[in-house]
Write an enzyme that holds these catalytic residues in place. Sequence first.
Site, PDB file in Angstrom:
ATOM      1  N   HIS A   1     -11.935  -5.443   8.124  1.00 58.65           N
ATOM      2  CA  HIS A   1     -12.382  -5.315   6.734  1.00 58.65           C
ATOM      3  C   HIS A   1     -13.640  -4.465   6.605  1.00 58.65           C
ATOM      4  CE1 HIS A   1      -9.441  -8.263   5.515  1.00 58.65           C
ATOM      5  NE2 HIS A   1      -9.860  -8.219   4.274  1.00 58.65           N
TER       6      HIS A   1
ATOM      7  N   GLU B   1       0.810  -1.226   0.000  1.00 58.42           N
ATOM      8  CA  GLU B   1       0.000   0.000   0.000  1.00 58.42           C
ATOM      9  C   GLU B   1       0.841   1.274   0.000  1.00 58.42           C
ATOM     10  OE1 GLU B   1      -0.857  -2.706   1.658  1.00 58.42           O
ATOM     11  OE2 GLU B   1      -2.866  -3.152   0.899  1.00 58.42           O
TER      12      GLU B   1
END
Lengths: 342, 326
Positions: free
Chosen positions: B129, B60
């Site tokens: 999540h 990321e």
Amino acid sequence: MTTVEEKAGSGGGRVSKEGLRGFFREMLLIRRFEEKVEERFRAGELPGFLHVAIGQEAVASGVCAALEREDVIASTHRAHGHSIAKGTPIERIMAELYGKVEGCSHGYGGSMHLYDVEVGNLGANAVVAGGIPGIVGAALAFQMRGEQRVAVAFFGDGATNAGTFHESMNLAQLWKVPAIFVLENNGWAESTPAKQHLPLPVDELGKRALAYGMKLIEADGQDVEAVYLAALAAREHALSGSGPVLLHLRTYRLVGHYVGDPQVYRDKEEIKKTKATKDPIELLRARLELDEDELASLDAEVMAEVEASVEFAKAGTDPKPEDALANVYAPARKMDRGGLHA
Amino acid sequence: MPELTYREAVRDALSRALREDETVFLMGEDIAEMGGSMAVTQGLLDEFGPKRIRNTPISEMAIVGSGIGAAIQGMRPVVEIMYEDFLTLSMEQLVNQAAKHRTMSGGQVKVPLTIRTQGGAGWSPGAQHAQQLESWFVHVPGLKVVFASTPEDVRGLLWSAIYDDNPVVFFEHRTLYPLKGEVPDELEPIPLGKARVHREGTDVTVVATGRLVHDALTAAEQAEKDGISVEVVDPRTLLPLDEETIVASVKKTNRCVTAHEAVVRGGFGAELAAVIQHAAFDWLDAPIERVGSKFAPLPFAPVMEQYVIPQVEDVLAAIRRTVARA
């Protein structure tokens, strides 16, 4: 997968004497500039805090000389030398350190955020390893547009332990972008010696390139000619489409981490010995056999430039306080339905 | 007017931008052959090829960071962070680099980067999540923050985000992807910083984002049966915020409820409440009510998850509390 290690060595005299004198002058200019900055900082004229790269001038000069103007660099908190070598006039850097509008970042950046987009300096970064991923993206843009340009990240040995370094190396090699990762290995992560932050010998840090299948080129970071030739080879490789290069340059920081650092963590004898044997300017002076007169005259010339930069900076314009808010966002573009080209 | 799902609307904005402008390209995890974990980028690889629809490693920092570098060099990258939970991995690049380059350079560079991401609970993903972290980014000068709730909005706002010259963190809500809605034939860019009044009312204003816009509209219908007239406003862009529209609404209704799926504490509702009480103090007839998740990492078991996240009933109860004060 093949990875070739190259030792550029001293170059065997491939740079002319005139060329070497040019390097000498620029390195001396960087040195005198930084000594002056230290002096003005101690005199209380410069806000913030400062890191100088005294001892590492050959890295800045050698690498930047191998680059074209349209190549871009990202620098570190130790940015003065890189910025000077990439072509920003010293008075604009000095003005930045004084927080003036005429500064290369118009007073918004300071020593750790020197920018000069016109000469390809995308900015110095105060977060260790923070500028590396951006260089991968810059190189990607060049690759996508088919431009013959390279993007160069400077960073130290300390940065090679940061996740951004590893993610960037991996992505750059995966996509074979024209990037050069300049590992300016001075053996110190601030005050922490390599033996406390690296699980491998400091001189073997370049091996990290091998983990990514990346081309490794190594040179003595105190020998400007070796650095220059290695950087030329790195640039050629990066532009060949074969992928990026880790350019590992072993260098030495002859001073503390920051201006005023008492270096309590460092052995006094080691500092003395390093200064006596590893000063890249002294090494080049000896090689060029400059006599005292020549040196004194060159020094006077360089010092006059440095003094003039201080005068320029002091006479500069203070930003208006409310200018602080002027650059938070880029201005809005004109936006038409369907086609958005302002 | 054609009907698109929220997912198709995102894809439509991306496709049109990719078609129109070769500086636009996409990077992210699993976005190419797989079409993204939310199937948003399905088909784009076939049309635009691997140079512009780029699968990345699970990195990321490098995804956002290379997007920054490419943006500064004149590209308009759209990067996808698969779940907004994973934005935390790229925070250094977003907060220290993307947001600050322009100021640090004294205006020399611009960073036209769009960071698309999604999140949202309601399907038992557990604690890593489904977070709603949009308020973190509203605290960072130099970023823009969008959170779209309808197909029409998500398409028009994403287009504007791509063509904004600043880094934009663009939040999509997972549970909204199948939602259908009418969109204009031609893509209408929606300017960043413009709120949308979804429903007019006179008794209380609900300022809601993401999924909660739809819950607020449902709650408003139920409240209407009790004779309570609810106005529902979606800021759509959290940064910059359309304070004018929101404050005007509250001055009309004299009561306000904020509603988002993120936890209440330090959530975007706190910023809304501060803005509203300062600008409309004399107009308020009740304390501003804040609706959001209870202060806990999201638990897995559906009964616990549903207990933590806000529901239509929570919005309705908050509406009733505000009108009960008068």
